[in-house]
Structures are given as C-alpha cells and as structure tokens.
Enzyme design. Structure first.
Site, PDB file in Angstrom:
ATOM      1  N   ASP A 161      44.418  -4.982  59.169  1.00  0.00           N
ATOM      2  CA  ASP A 161      44.243  -3.405  59.261  1.00  0.00           C
ATOM      3  C   ASP A 161      45.184  -2.966  60.487  1.00  0.00           C
ATOM      4  OD1 ASP A 161      42.754  -3.258  57.193  1.00  0.00           O
ATOM      5  OD2 ASP A 161      40.911  -2.919  58.162  1.00  0.00           O
ATOM      6  N   ASP A 172      39.256  -5.325  48.014  1.00  0.00           N
ATOM      7  CA  ASP A 172      38.946  -5.157  49.500  1.00  0.00           C
ATOM      8  C   ASP A 172      37.373  -5.881  49.499  1.00  0.00           C
ATOM      9  OD1 ASP A 172      39.190  -4.750  52.161  1.00  0.00           O
ATOM     10  OD2 ASP A 172      39.726  -2.614  52.082  1.00  0.00           O
TER      11      ASP A 172
END
Length: 718
Positions: free
Chosen positions: A530, A461
């Site tokens: 997301d 990430d």
C-alpha cells in the site's frame, strides 16, 4: 554421429535404496533404509552420477545415550524414538499417546519425474507418503506430504505438526540465514544474519501469509554474494498460517522444516480420512543470490502462474483519486483520461457497492450503489471497453462489516467464538471460508458481478488478520480454520477462473500481506504494498524480487507529494520506480496538468516498449537500495537481444561522479547499441568496465533508463 543419451531427472538404485533427483544444475540424494524404517538424507548440492551417489556415506550423530542418532539426517523426522530435533510430523492418537515408529512400505517412481516414498507407523493407524517432484527445465525441487488414517474403528488421529518437508543441508563451518521482514506499508525488508545454534522460526499466526515475513528462507555459509557462492533456498506455497523452522544443532547439522500452521493449529483425521500439505519448493545454486532469484522467477513463470505467456496490462486504479466518493460521472471522466495516457485496464476500486460511504459499512452487500450508479455498473464497463481498455473491479469477498445485511442475516458466518468478544479491525470481521456454505455464497455473487458487468479483472483484497479464529463446530481441531480458510479461498478462485477463462485477478491483502507461490497459482499478479512512495518502493521491490518475478509485481505511479509519506518526487522517478514491475497509475488524473499528462503518456509508451524485457526477461540486481548513492536493476530478454537498465539516486550529496555500472547476463562477444544515443559497446566491455550512466539531473530523486539492443550481424548477400 552418436547422440548423447539424456540423463534422467530421477534415478533409483533398488539394491541400496538410493534415490537421485536432478535439476538442471544440482542433485538431491536420499537413501531409503528399510531395515531401520527411515529415509536418510545423503546429498544436496552440485550434480553427481548415481554410481557415486550409491557409495556416499550417510552422516550420523555421535552414538551416546544423550544424542539423537537421526537428528538432522532424516528426510522427514517424526516425533518418536531417539529423535530430539524439530519433528516434521507429530501426532496424537485416540488413547492420548504420541510417539511414532515408522516403517518403510515402498518407493515408487511415477510419471512426471515424481517419486513417492510410503511410510506408516508400525502398529498405529497412520501412514504418510513423501512426494518428490522435479519440474522440467529448471532448478527447483518440489516436495509435499500426504497423511492417511488407515484405521476403521480406531478413533481419530490428531495431527499436531504436519510439515510439507524437511530439507537437510550439508555440513558447513557456519551458516547465514536470509529472509524478509517488515509490516504493513513496509514489506520486503531483506535481512541476512548468522544462523545460531538452536531453532530459528519464521511464520505467520495471522491466518494469511503476512506482511511481517514471507514463507521462504535463503541459507549460505556466509560467503555468498549476489552472483557467486553456494545458496540454498526453501519456500512454501501456503496462503494461510505457516511456519519455517531453521534448525542448527551443536553437532553441526542444519535443516529447514517447512509447513502450514503453528503450535496449536491441529488437524483431525477421522478413520479413512486424509490430508495433503501444500508444496514446498527448494533449490541449490553455486552462483549466488541473484541466480537463486532468477531460478525461482523462471519456476514461477513456467510452473506456477496460470498465464505466464501474457504480458500484464498497464492499469489505472481510481482509489487515490476518489476514495469512497465514487460516482459514474467521476469514473467515466477518469477512464477517459486514463485511456489518453495509454492505460489498458481501468479498475474501479472500493466504494461502488451499496452502503459503502466509508469503511464502517457495506462489506458483504455486493450490489452496485443505486445512488452512485443509478444504471448499475454495466454502462461504465461498456464505456471503458469502448475506450479500448479492460474493466476491473475491487472486491473483498472474505470480509464483512457488522453494519451489513449479510451480517444481520448470517452473524454465525464470521470467525468467532460464542463466549468471546469479536474483535473488529478496520471495522470488519472475517468470513469463515472453511465453510462450504460461505464459499458457495461468495462464488454465487462473484459469478453474477463478473457476468452482469463484463468484468475482466478483479482486485481481490483482504484487509485484516484473523482473531477469535475457531471453527463453528467444536472439537480439538477447532483452530484448523488457520489453514482450511485458505483452501476455501483456493476453491473459489479455481472455480471462478474455470467459469470465466478470460478473467484475470490481482491478489491483495492490504498490500503485500498475501504473496506466496500458492496464491500465485490462482492469480496473475499481486499488489506489492500500500506504500506507493517511489523511494520506499525501491527497498520493498528489492526484497520482493528475491523470490518473485517482476511480471507479477504490481507498482503504481501516484501523486506527489506522496499521500502516505509526504515525500515530493518527480514524475520521471515515480515512473521509473514503477516500471521495474507491472506498471500501474493511481494518481488523481483530474489534477494533473497538461504537461504532466504528456510526460506520463510518453513514459507509458516507453514502458510498453520495454515491458516484454521487464516482465519476462532475466533480472539482475546491480546495486541494492541503501548500499550506496544509487540503486540499479537490469533486465535481459530471454533471447538475449535486448537489455534494460533502470537506475535511481534517491538523494544527492557532493562527491565524484557515479562509477560505471557493470552489467551482467550479456553475450560478451556481441555488441550492444544504446537505443537513445546510438553508442555501441561490446558485451565484454559492459561486463568488465561497465555502463556509464547518463548524467542525472541535480537534486534528490533523480533516475534514468537505458535501453540496449544487440547489434545483429548483417545477413550475407545471396
């Protein structure tokens, strides 16, 4: 019987200086003009023979004292002489001067269908080499540029603009430009609009590829559709700051300059130093945006991805079930339920390491939290493996919290300027991956975590953009970290994958903030957004598919109502949305009912059946989201024997039944059987009349999946 002589991908006519590059369906022609010291563009479009290419004229600007005679014509325009367009190369020499005066050194054909045109400045210590390559079996061209400081005691050369390529386009009455835009949780919004005269700039100033744009543009004359019309696409394999400039002149010339950096991101070349740009990729097709996408999908699968032959596993990720409140017991319980659903990969997300109770602390201290995992992570990994799944782990190696032991030991490792206030975003700072000591540290702990815990998969990430981004050494190129950070990231990923050949990696940057061909050369899939709302995802996935194949598009089924949008969506629709790419599950399985788990397990089985077609087949966008009551996408296996159609109706309204959906990419003379109903149709009928979709249930968020298999002729008796 005589066999046809294969046409070579690259041909050079030495007398005229003409170079012809051929893909499977297009031709790109340039002409090296040694007398003028330039490389001129001749043609980019449908194929043609070298004999004709040699005779083609080169367009030139009307010759007057206000015109740039080379503008829009040169393969690689520089700043200097009567050139007033966007330069691909701009430099500043030690004496402060900038204009360049190019001369051609030579042209060489190397192995692997690779042409190099070498140029240098007439008197100054700078050379630049233009590289062209034709990857085998596809429609994509690759270009990049190398710069060399050829002096010994002439002082530094500062590169102000250092593009990978300039792609000149043919003349057309008008131009339309297509690209994607958006933001966090709203990536991939496709937009097409008229290209105005002047400069249209897309890019990222954030230090990463970005949610707000993606490094590619598609251009057409305003008359192309999904399956018809000429389309040109230009992309850039860059994971840091980047810029694409589409320039249309009043004189009718159009081109795209593609390169790293933005204004003020300068690179210093010391005597003897060199710099190689990332690759720029481009193609031309006469079969519309759909064929352009399929050609890029093929290129990514064959020439970019590390393991294109592999099918990506069905994963379960624990983030939305537990957030930061992870523990060994909770993860074990989720792993067992995920295995029961048919998941093949279990991923432990954020919260597993020391000090990580929330997002305010812990980044940088990558050891398992002793209270949550008193035995470490290995027992969890071993149980996940015993359950028949691979074990994955969330990491964010490029970031640090101020509240961490790492930051207290090395506060100078973050991107910062000594006299500026460090801006925290998401309570974290960015580690400077342009520094070898930082990447060495990251590689050390990553090796330990992967080896000690039998990790098969990393979700990598990156949760904030750059601010105060200056190199720790002062100088005119202190902002080089905007491009050099990504190179440090590449070095870590390349070495990690070499050390652990079994390791697979998903790229993530708060969702789709780092998606580009450069990162895909070092990872296996990307986290698309997301936003896991199944309806929103249709639009996001539509934009994503313009360049990137379904086999790298990670998509999750999460809980309803959706935690981000609050929308309630039936499980079947959520699965069908996520099955359009690499299927993942991210809901709280402890709250799913027995009925929901049974339905999910059945849908996972269906996905595994269609997975080879979805992940490795040809994709056809049948109905775009938002352009009618339904969206639909079709996949055809490489051998043409299977087809899959997914269709979604996000909202319902009173009106007539949906018309048949006309399929594409099928053999018109073959027959295809619906694997659910047994009904058969010819490929010609499915193309001309269309496929009648099964009746959708009443109400919003209805969807269906159709599996078709070609009916093979019976084998003749012996």
């Amino acid at each position: 019987m005589e066999h046809a002589v294969p046409i070579p991908p690259v041909e050079i006519d030495e007398a005229s200086g003409t170079v012809l590059l051929r893909t499977t369906r297009s031709a790109y022609v340039l002409r090296v003009d040694r007398a003028a010291g330039t490389v001129r563009h001749v043609h980019w479009g449908a194929g043609l023979p070298l004999a004709d290419a040699v005779e083609l004229p080169v367009w030139s600007e009307h010759d007057n004292s206000f015109a740039g005679r080379w503008d829009g014509v040169e393969e690689y325009p520089v700043d200097g002489g009567a050139r007033f367009g966007v330069p691909a190369l701009e430099a500043r020499f030690a004496d402060g001067s900038s204009p360049l005066e190019p001369i051609v050194v030579d042209v060489a054909l190397r192995a692997d269908d690779h042409v190099v045109v070498r140029l240098r400045d007439r008197t100054r210590p700078l050379a630049w080499h233009l590289h062209y390559r034709v990857p085998a079996g596809g429609d994509v061209l690759e270009r990049w540029t190398e710069f060399h400081h050829t002096g010994t005691d002439d002082g530094d050369v500062l590169l102000l603009r250092y593009a990978s390529a300039h792609w000149p386009l043919p003349q057309r009455p008008a131009w339309r430009i297509g690209s994607v835009h958006g933001g966090w949780a709203s990536e991939g919004r496709l937009e097409r609009s008229a290209l105005p005269v002047g400069e249209t700039v897309l890019g990222s100033r954030r230090g990463h590829t970005g949610h707000h744009a993606n490094p590619w543009v598609a251009l057409d004359a305003g008359d192309a559709g999904e399956e018809h019309g000429e389309v040109w696409v230009v992309a850039l394999a860059a994971s840091g700051t980047w810029r694409l400039t589409a320039q249309r002149t009043a004189a009718g010339r159009t081109g795209v300059v593609a390169g790293e950096g933005h204004e003020g991101i300068e690179l210093r070349l010391a005597p003897g130093g060199s710099h190689r740009t990332p690759v720029s990729l481009a193609l031309h097709t006469v079969h519309g945006f759909g064929q352009a996408s399929r050609a890029f999908h093929h290129h990514v699968r064959v020439h970019v991805l590390p393991h294109p032959e592999e099918l990506r596993p069905v994963l379960y990720n624990s983030w939305e079930a537990t957030s930061f409140a992870v523990s060994e017991d909770d993860q074990l319980a989720l792993a067992r339920r995920a295995a029961d659903l048919g998941a093949e990969l279990f991923v432990l997300d954020d919260g597993w390491f020391r000090g990580r109770d929330d997002d305010r602390a812990g980044l940088g201290d990558w050891t398992p939290d002793p209270e949550r995992f008193p035995r470490g992570l290995r027992p969890l990994a071993d149980e996940v493996h015993r359950l028949g799944m691979a074990f994955g782990l969330w990491v964010e190696p490029e970031m640090v919290n101020a509240d961490s032991d790492l930051f207290r030991r090395h506060p100078d490792w973050v991107l910062h300027l000594p006299d500026r206030t460090a801006t925290e975003l998401r309570n974290q700072l960015v580690l400077d991956f342009s520094r070898p000591e930082v990447t060495d540290w990251a590689l050390t702990w990553l090796r330990e975590v992967v080896a000690e815990n039998a990790v098969d998969f990393l979700k990598w990430d990156f949760n904030r953009a750059f601010t105060e981004a200056g190199a720790h050494t002062a100088g005119p190129d202190a902002r080089r970290v905007h491009v050099q950070h990504a190179r440090g990231l590449y070095r870590v990923l390349d070495r990690l994958r070499t050390d652990f050949p079994h390791l697979r990696i998903e790229a993530c940057a708060g969702g789709g903030g780092r998606v580009d061909p450069g990162i895909l050369a070092r990872t296996d899939q990307v986290w698309t957004s997301d936003n896991t709302d199944a309806v929103d995802r249709l639009t996001i996935q539509h934009g994503f598919s313009q360049l990137y194949p379904p086999g790298v598009m990670s998509a999750w089924v999460t809980d309803s109502p959706n935690p981000l949008t609050g929308r309630a969506v039936p499980m079947r629709f959520r699965f069908h949305s996520a099955m359009a790419g690499v299927l993942g599950i991210g809901g709280n399985l402890k709250r799913w009912t027995d009925t929901e788990r049974a339905e999910a397990a059945d849908l996972v089985r269906v996905y595994k059946d269609i997975r080879p077609v979805v992940q490795q087949g040809r994709q056809y966008r049948l109905l775009a989201p938002g352009e009618g009551p339904c969206a639909a996408v079709q996949y055809v296996s490489e051998d043409g024997r299977r087809a899959v159609v997914l269709a979604w109706r996000p909202s319902t309204a009173f009106g007539p039944a949906l018309p048949p959906v006309r399929l594409r990419g099928l053999d018109e003379e073959a027959r295809y059987r619906d694997e659910e109903t047994g009904r058969e149709w010819s490929g010609a009928t499915l193309h001309a009349f269309g496929l009648t979709l099964p009746d959708l249930p009443p109400g919003d968020c209805a969807s269906t999946l159709v599996r078709l298999r070609r009916v093979e002729e019976a084998e003749p008796e012996a």
